[in-house]
Each structure stands twice: as structure tokens, then as C-alpha cells.
Motif scaffolding. Structure first.
Motif, short mmCIF file in Angstrom:
data_model
loop_
_atom_site.label_atom_id
_atom_site.label_comp_id
_atom_site.label_asym_id
_atom_site.label_seq_id
_atom_site.Cartn_x
_atom_site.Cartn_y
_atom_site.Cartn_z
N UNK A 175 2.46 -64.29 49.37
CA UNK A 175 3.35 -65.09 48.54
C UNK A 175 2.54 -65.96 47.58
N UNK A 176 1.43 -66.52 48.07
CA UNK A 176 0.58 -67.33 47.21
C UNK A 176 0.05 -66.50 46.05
N UNK A 177 -0.37 -65.26 46.36
CA UNK A 177 -0.86 -64.36 45.32
C UNK A 177 0.23 -64.13 44.28
N UNK A 178 1.44 -63.85 44.76
CA UNK A 178 2.55 -63.56 43.86
C UNK A 178 2.86 -64.76 42.98
N UNK A 179 2.85 -65.95 43.57
CA UNK A 179 3.19 -67.14 42.79
C UNK A 179 2.11 -67.44 41.76
N UNK A 180 0.86 -67.25 42.14
CA UNK A 180 -0.22 -67.48 41.17
C UNK A 180 -0.14 -66.50 40.02
N UNK A 181 0.16 -65.22 40.33
CA UNK A 181 0.16 -64.19 39.28
C UNK A 181 1.41 -64.27 38.40
N UNK B 205 7.87 -47.04 31.32
CA UNK B 205 7.21 -46.85 32.61
C UNK B 205 5.80 -47.41 32.66
N UNK B 206 5.39 -47.74 33.87
CA UNK B 206 4.04 -48.26 34.10
C UNK B 206 3.43 -47.46 35.24
N UNK B 207 2.22 -46.96 35.00
CA UNK B 207 1.54 -46.17 36.02
C UNK B 207 0.43 -47.02 36.65
N UNK B 208 0.49 -47.18 37.95
CA UNK B 208 -0.55 -47.92 38.66
C UNK B 208 -1.30 -46.94 39.56
N UNK B 209 -2.60 -46.85 39.36
CA UNK B 209 -3.41 -45.99 40.21
C UNK B 209 -4.48 -46.82 40.87
N UNK B 210 -4.57 -46.74 42.17
CA UNK B 210 -5.56 -47.51 42.89
C UNK B 210 -6.35 -46.57 43.80
N UNK C 74 -5.72 -59.02 44.90
CA UNK C 74 -5.80 -58.29 46.16
C UNK C 74 -7.19 -57.72 46.39
N UNK C 75 -8.00 -57.68 45.33
CA UNK C 75 -9.35 -57.16 45.47
C UNK C 75 -9.40 -55.65 45.49
N UNK C 76 -8.37 -54.99 44.93
CA UNK C 76 -8.39 -53.53 44.84
C UNK C 76 -9.50 -53.12 43.87
N UNK C 77 -10.27 -52.10 44.26
CA UNK C 77 -11.37 -51.69 43.40
C UNK C 77 -10.89 -50.75 42.30
N UNK C 78 -11.32 -51.04 41.10
CA UNK C 78 -11.06 -50.20 39.93
C UNK C 78 -9.63 -49.69 39.82
N UNK C 79 -8.66 -50.58 39.83
CA UNK C 79 -7.30 -50.09 39.64
C UNK C 79 -7.11 -49.71 38.18
N UNK C 80 -6.20 -48.79 37.94
CA UNK C 80 -5.87 -48.46 36.56
C UNK C 80 -4.39 -48.73 36.37
N UNK C 81 -4.06 -49.56 35.38
CA UNK C 81 -2.67 -49.91 35.12
C UNK C 81 -2.38 -49.57 33.68
N UNK C 82 -1.48 -48.60 33.47
CA UNK C 82 -1.24 -48.14 32.12
C UNK C 82 0.24 -48.04 31.83
#
Lengths: 537, 314
Positions: A343-349, A193-198, A179-187
Motif C-alpha cells: 500500500x505504501x508503494x502504491x501511495x508513493x507511486x 493498451x499498455x504492455x508490461x513485461x517483467x 518493487x525492484x523488478x529487474x529490467x521491466x519493459x513498459x510500453x
């Protein structure tokens, strides 16, 4: 107390200079920092929290119940296949019961043979190299009379959930990166649980949609002989299920339970346009194994429809016109350019190994973030000026010293925050402003003590000397108690509150440092130059 | 230049005598706050209750709260609170926790965004599910208790157990009154309120410890002085510092309250209140409590006569 050796003076002033140097990059733009700021100087900037720069905080929880249910369903079909292997073993009552799968072997004479086959399905997770029992996902319980139960082992389940979390983090990372999100943090947070900060994310709804989607893509043959309405009423033929389409109102389809292909067989997916209708579509390529299977199935089922299913919803159900042997195909539905792209992003990932639920969400728009920064700046500035004026009114020249110390203190707080790369939040700014109020406390303690000593008839130098000495113990005791409260706050808090604890803690430490070194130095230098007979407070 | 003084030098206020007023007053207030807490209850925010909070900004002039309320009402989301937030075009919407699990809470945001579309800017969206809110409430309570315990141990270690107990009594008093303030004014009680309470604990103890420090010092110096005289002396000697520090902290907090923006307003309000109460309690509660806790130090009445006079400097 008033004597400072030369190296001590150097050390104190050096610390402050260093602090200044660390803080300066915060006032430069990223461009200036890259081009005009020497590389060998510290070039870090304070990290702004989500509440200040805007962004998304999403806490996901793996739906363990859903995972267990799916896993047990899989085990059930594995058991069925194992028992149907030649020579077949007759059984009854195969099904998911609570946290396990159970079945009864009809022919009690073949119980041992059945047990052996079930034992083959326990799925060893790790071999214990030091000997002892190997860890398996399932355990087989022989309950006598031909009744068997296969349950999750506690450790096995824990380990599987752990793996699921780690895989999910990987998948989420790939999706967010795409998605091109800058500096996401996924922990990972805790066990499930998973924490996603964007930070700075402009479109939180889309991010949430992309991250949280399971994106399990499957192809199923449609059973054209079954009546969808009957099936909806609960009369689906064995081995089939009813799925509804994304249309409004949804159209039900009866499809075969076993998928022809799934997302794992895809090697690439791209959004593009249909060359005839110019509608957005998603084209995909299959792996070698996948394309071989797809070719076989399409050859055998020409003129039958098959359903393309995403997360149990039918995207479309095209009819196979001719065998598809090239290993590639396209999915058309009522896509927009964006939804085809997503959908293309989701399928690739790739698909998430389990369903994720958002259990906490906090989104701050960029507008509010900018307003908060502005408000924080104004409040700090006015607060600092007001406190400084008050100190000058109360302590005169020594008040000026205290104010210089306060300024140094603020520089040091920002320096430490920059060095630690701690996150500055709005409550964090509040912490700094509060520290300004409390920072002068150390000076107040010292000054009041000096005044008392002076009233008792001591000379200026002795009064200052004892004032510092006596106040020191009090300063330590008083600040350590606040430090304890701040430490607890840091441990328990998350996000903004933690930011408050950080600045409060840092503020206390720098306050004590400036009060017992820098203020003392200022006063000592003043005493040395002026040789005052009384302290003007 | 005449320097600013909040109190004249060398005060001799009989603080200990005033305990006959301050103890019943604080006791009564504490009971009232307790009752308020149990009878009125806290206005717990979504952090502890679960639910949805949205701050929106209308793009064309001041928001029409009635119309917004009506449109939200059509969505059948249960109890909805709509209020102006700082500026006339900013609106804060609180939606009660929905029946069902976490997914049900998530659906709310979608419905509201579908209803308002692009007419408004979504400045802030917070959704807390039922489980997380339970954990947050638990952690918050645990945090306040844990920090009280840690501080008690520290004061005990540095002073004596009587002081530790006195400090805790004074701090609990501050917490109870602050919680009462939240209950009576129905201020939203959320995570930052917990942060405010912990800061108040830190501040109040800071104050108390400074007074105790002086009491300890004076006790070493005047071994035979009557406890009440000694406590009065200690408080009078630290009065200038106590009030000066309270003043600078209040000045800084007022600036935050007035200019720091709507988001942290209730947070700073609680702290303003806490600093006032904390200052009061270290003078009128923390020190006089020692009279009850430290009986071995009360000498016989004969001593009182000669030591009530202001002791000369040693």
C-alpha cells in the motif's frame, strides 16, 4: 566463379571472425564479462525471451468506459457548481445521458448567460497556434428550448485517453521500480493498451496486484445519522454514498460523496509499525495544502468517524479524537507486513488515472524456462549432428565443407541476434534448428547442380563453376519466398512467435551469405590446392 | 566411399502420368479436410478462443489427474480439461472462457491458485481475454492471406502468371491438408500453429520455386519439347535436391519433435507434416498444374514423338 581476390578472402574470413567475437560473450558469465573481457570488444549477450528465462507478460487495456463515466460525473458536478454561482441559474434534469451531460435551463431568458457559463467548462486541450479552432475536450450543444448538452469531442476524448495512457505508464513505471523488478519493459500498444513485461519476475501474482490496482485513496466523513442498511437498499441521503469495508463479511458505511482529501494530497507514505500494538501500519505525510485542509476538517468534526477509502473499499473508519494539525497520520487496518508495504508503494507511486483491465496474461515460471532452454540445447545439438552426418554420407568431402559452412552459419545467426539484441524464444530456437535443415539446402542445390554438370561430361572446375552459377538464381528465388513468409510472421506475431520469425529471417540471410561466399571459398581453395579432375560427389 | 543416394542418378519417372492418380487423391483429401474443418471444427486453443491455460507441477510424485479434475470441478468454472504434459508430475489445465468480460477470466487464475495453494508449482499461466483472442484470430488469418498474396506477386514478377497461380494452388493444397490434420487429430490450434502454417507456406514455395526454376530453364533450352516431357524432365532433374532437402529438414525437425520439449511438440509435429505434404505437392501438384495453365506451350502431337526421348545435352 572460383577466383577470389585477396581482399575478398579477407572480407569473408573477417566477417566470420567478427561474428565469432560477437558470439563469445554469450558463453561468459556476467562476472567474467565485467572483469576479464576487454572493454573495447563487443560485450553484449543475447536477450532471452520470457518463455526461456521465466517472467510475466501483461497486456492492460484502459477501461475507457469507466474513464468516461467518471469524467462525465465530474463534469456534472462542475456544471452544478457553475449554475449555483450567484446569480444562480435555475435548471432541471441535470444528468449524464449517453456520452454527455445534459440539463434544461428553467428561465429561457437566461439561456445566453447559461451558455456562457457552460462554455467556460469546455476545457481547452491545446491552442491551435496556426489559428483555426482550438481543440476542446467538450462541446456545448444548444438544442433549443433551454436544453443544453455537453458531449466529448472525438479528438478531445482521443487526446485525453492518450494522456491517461501516458500517465498510467508513468505510474506503473514508478510502482514496478519500487518493487525492484529487474529490467521491466513498459510500453504503449495501440491506442488503449499498455504492455508490461517483467523478465525473471518470481512473484507474478504480486506484480499483477501492484500494477493493476487503481490505488485511488480518499478520505470521507462518515454520515453517522444515516442507516447503512437503508442506504444499501438504495435510500442513501442526497450527497452521500454507501461503501463497504474490506472485512469478511463487509461492513457498509454511509459516507459523504465529496472527499476530504485524496491521494494527490500525499507527499510520502511508508510502511511501519504501530508503537503500541506493534501492528503493521502505513504512515503518511500530507502536502502543505492538504495538511491545512485536514487540520480544518478534523477541528470541525471532533468525535466523528471518517473513512479511509481505497478504490471504493473502506480500509478503516477511525474516529477523530482530536484535531490533526501536524500534517501526518497513519492508516491502520488488518495489514500484514507485505500488504502494508504494498500500500505504501502504491501511495508513493500515485493513483492510476483510470481503471486498467488485464486483457492478456502470460506467465512462465523459472522452472519451465530452464527446462525449455535445456530441451532447446539438446534438440539443436542432436539436430545439428544428425544433419551433419547425413550431409557427410551424401556428399563426402563436399559434405564436410557444407558442415563447416553450417557451423559458420550458426555462429553468424547468433552473432546477428546478439548485435540486433533480438529476443531469443523457444520457437526462436526451433527456427534455428529448422534453418539448419534448410541451410544445407543451398549447398544441396549447388552440389546437385555440380553433379549434373559433371555427368554431362564437364571437367571438375567447369562443373563447379557452372554449378555455382546456375544454382545462384534458384537459391535467391527460393529463399526470398521464405523470407516473405517470415516477414509477415514478424509483422503480425508477438512474443514467442515473433522470436521464431526473427531467427528464421536471420537464418535465411546468413544461409545465403555462407552458401555463396564461404562454401564457394572453401571449394575454391580446395580446387586450387588439389587440382582435382573429378569432383567426388 | 560410396555416397548415400536417396534416388539413383538419371531417373525417368513419369510423374506427369501419375497426375491422374495424384489429382483425384489430393482433390478428395482436400474435400475431406474441408469437411473436417467445418463438421468437426478446430480445437482452438485459448489464443483464439479466450480462456485460461495453466501448467502445474506437483511437488510430491506423479499427479493424480482425477483428483485435480475433481477439485477444479468444485470451482464451477465450466468446462475444464486436465491432461498430463510430458512428465507424470506435469499437468496442463485448460479452462474454458468465462461468461463476462476480461475481469472474469482473471478471476479464474485466482480461484485455481487459491484451491491448490503452495501444493504445486505454477510453471505457466496464460490468460487471454475475449477481445484479444478475437484480434489474434483475425490477425492470424490476415497474416496467412497476406503472405500468400505477397508470394504470389513475387512469383508472378519473377516468372509468369501461370506459375504464380500454380504455386498458389499447390500452397493452398498444403494449407488445407495441414488444417485438416489439426481438425482430425484435434490438435490444439493456437498462435504457434499459425507460425507453423506460415513456415510450411515458406517451405512448400521454396520447393515449388526450385522446380519451376528448372522448368523455366529447360523451356529456354528445349523450345520445341512437349510440355509433359519437359515437366517430367525438370522434376526428375531436381528430384535429388527435393528429396535431400526434405530429408535434412525432416531430420532437424525430428530432433526438435523428440527432444525440444512438450511446449513446442505440436508446433513441430505440424511442421513435420507440412514438409512432407509440401514436398509431395511441389512434385505432384505444382508442376502438373502447369499443364492446364499453360495451353499455348503444348505443341502439336507430331512433335511429341521426337521429343519424348531423353534430349541430349545441348
Amino acid at each position: 566463379m572460383l577466383y577470389f581476390s585477396r581482399w575478398k578472402i579477407t572480407a569473408i574470413l573477417g566477417t566470420i571472425l567478427l561474428g565469432l567475437l560477437v558470439v563469445v560473450p554469450n558463453f561468459l558469465s556476467a562476472d567474467q564479462l565485467r572483469n576479464n573481457w576487454p572493454n573495447w570488444l563487443p560485450g553484449r549477450q543475447i536477450v532471452l525471451g520470457l518463455d526461456l528465462q521465466g517472467g510475466v507478460y501483461l497486456l492492460y487495456e484502459v477501461d475507457t468506459a469507466d474513464y468516461k463515466a467518471r469524467r462525465l460525473k465530474g463534469l456534472e458536478s462542475d456544471i452544478r457548481n457553475a449554475m449555483r454561482q450567484e446569480p444562480r441559474i435555475g435548471y432541471t434534469g441535470l444528468g449524464v445521458q449517453g456520452d454527455g451531460v445534459q440539463l434544461r435551463i428553467r428561465d429561457t431568458a437566461r439561456v445566453a448567460e447559461a451558455a456562457e457559463r457552460l462554455q467556460g467548462l469546455v476545457n481547452p486541450i491545446s491552442n491551435n497556434l496556426l489559428g483555426g479552432t482550438a481543440l476542446t475536450e467538450f462541446a456545448v450543444d444548444d438544442e433549443g428550448d433551454g436544453l443544453f448538452r455537453m458531449n466529448f469531442t472525438t479528438q478531445g476524448l482521443e487526446q485525453r485517453i492518450g494522456t491517461v495512457i501516458n500517465q498510467s505508464i508513468e505510474v506503473i513505471r514508478r510502482r514496478v521500480d519500487e518493487l525492484g523488478t529487474t529490467e521491466p519493459s513498459i510500453q504503449r500498444q495501440g491506442a488503449e493498451r499498455i504492455l508490461v513485461e517483467a523478465p525473471g519476475e518470481k512473484d507474478p501474482a504480486r506484480l499483477k496486484d501492484i500494477v493493476g490496482r487503481t490505488a485511488q485513496l480518499t478520505f470521507h466523513l462518515v454520515d453517522v445519522n444515516a442507516n447503512p442498511q437503508d442506504a444499501l437498499a438504495g435510500n442513501a441521503p442526497p450527497g452521500t454514498m454507501v461503501l463497504e469495508s474490506m472485512d469478511d463479511p463487509p461492513i457498509p458505511y454511509v459516507v459523504e460523496e465529496a472527499p476530504l482529501l485524496s491521494g494527490e494530497d500525499l507527499v510520502d507514505a511508508q510502511a511501519s509499525f504501530d508503537s503500541r500494538t506493534n501492528e503493521p501500519i502505513v504512515s503518511f505525510r500530507l502536502s502543505t495544502g492538504g495538511s491545512r485542509r485536514f487540520a480544518q476538517v478534523t477541528t470541525d468534526n471532533v468525535n466523528r468517524p471518517f473513512a479511509i477509502v481505497l478504490d471504493r473499499e473502506v480500509i478503516s473508519a477511525p474516529v477523530i479524537r482530536e484535531p490533526i494539525t501536524g500534517g501526518s497520520g497513519q492508516i491502520s487496518g488488518s495489514f500484514t507486513v507485505e500488504s502494508a508495504n504494498d500500500l505504501a508503494v502504491l501511495l508513493r507511486a500515485g493513483a492510476l488515472p483510470a481503471r486498467l483491465t488485464v486483457v492478456e496474461e502470460r506467465t512462465v515460471g523459472p522452472g519451465l524456462g530452464a527446462d525449455s532452454i535445456a530441451a532447446g540445447q539438446i534438440a539443436s545439438l542432436i539436430g545439428a549432428i544428425a544433419v551433419a552426418l547425413f550431409m557427410m554420407a551424401a556428399y563426402g568431402l563436399l559434405g564436410v565443407f557444407a558442415n563447416i559452412a553450417l557451423l559458420v552459419n550458426i555462429v553468424l545467426i547468433f552473432a546477428v541476434l546478439t548485435l540486433l539484441q533480438a529476443t531469443l524464444t523457444l520457437p526462436g530456437i526451433a527456427g534455428i534448428v529448422l534453418t539448419m535443415g534448410m541451410a544445407v539446402d543451398s549447398n544441396v542445390l549447388i552440389y546437385e547442380r555440380i553433379r549434373e554438370e559433371q555427368r554431362l561430361g564437364r571437367s571438375a572446375v567447369t562443373a563447379i563453376d557452372t554449378g555455382f552459377q546456375r544454382a545462384f538464381g534458384t537459391i535467391m528465388d527460393a529463399n526470398i519466398t521464405t523470407l516473405i513468409a517470415a516477414a509477415v510472421l514478424f509483422q503480425l506475431g508477438s512474443g514467442p512467435v515473433r522470436g521464431f520469425a526473427v531467427t528464421l529471417t536471420v537464418g535465411i540471410v546468413t544461409t545465403v551469405f555462407t552458401a555463396i561466399t564461404f562454401t564457394r571459398l572453401l571449394i575454391a581453395l580446395w580446387v586450387r590446392r588439389r587440382r582435382p579432375t573429378t569432383v567426388p560427389i | 566411399m560410396r555416397l548415400l543416394r536417396l534416388f539413383p542418378d538419371d531417373t525417368h519417372y513419369p510423374f506427369m502420368r501419375w497426375r491422374k492418380l495424384s489429382f483425384p487423391l489430393s482433390g478428395l483429401l482436400s474435400v475431406v479436410c474441408f469437411l473436417g474443418f467445418f463438421l468437426i471444427g478446430m480445437n482452438t486453443g485459448i489464443d483464439f478462443q479466450g480462456g485460461t491455460l495453466m501448467e502445474i507441477e506437483t511437488k510430491d510424485g506423479p499427479a493424480d489427474l482425477g483428483a485435480i479434475r475433481e477439485r477444479l470441478g468444485e470451482l464451477n468454472l465450466g468446462e475444464v480439461q486436465v491432461q498430463e504434459f510430458g512428465e507424470p508430475q506435469n499437468v496442463l489445465i485448460r479452462i474454458v472462457r468465462q461468461e463476462g468480460g476480461d475481469d472474469a477470466q482473471q478471476a479464474v487464475v485466482g480461484k485455481v491458485q487459491a484451491a491448490f495453494g503452495d501444493e504445486v508449482e505454477y510453471r505457466r499461466v496464460e490468460v487471454v481475454g475475449p477481445r484479444v483472442s478475437g484480434e489474434l484470430a483475425q490477425n492470424g488469418t490476415f497474416g496467412v492471406l497476406l503472405s500468400l498474396l505477397c508470394i504470389m506477386v513475387y512469383v508472378w514478377f519473377r516468372f509468369e502468371w501461370q506459375y504464380a497461380l500454380g504455386a498458389i494452388v499447390a500452397t493452398l493444397h498444403d494449407i488445407v491438408l495441414t488444417v485438416g490434420l489439426f481438425a482430425f487429430l484435434q490438435l490444439e490450434f493456437n498462435l504457434s500453429s499459425i507460425a507453423a502454417i506460415l513456415t510450411i507456406i515458406g517451405y512448400s514455395l521454396n520447393d515449388t520455386v526450385v522446380v519451376y526454376d528448372r522448368i523455366r530453364e529447360l523451356r529456354r533450352k528445349y523450345k520445341r519439347m512437349h510440355l509433359i516431357t519437359l515437366l517430367d524432365l525438370a522434376i526428375n532433374q531436381t528430384l535429388a535436391r527435393t528429396t535431400m532437402t526434405a530429408a535434412t529438414t525432416l531430420i532437424a525437425l525430428s530432433s526438435l519433435y523428440l527432444f525440444g520439449g512438450e511446449v513446442i511438440r505440436s508446433f513441430t509435429f505440424a511442421m513435420l507434416f507440412g514438409v512432407l505434404v509440401g514436398t509431395y505437392s511441389s512434385i505432384f501438384i505444382a508442376a502438373p498444374v502447369l499443364i492446364f495453365l499453360d495451353p499455348q506451350l503444348t505443341p502439336n502431337p507430331a512433335d511429341e514423338e521426337e521429343t519424348t526421348a531423353e534430349p541430349k545435352a545441348a
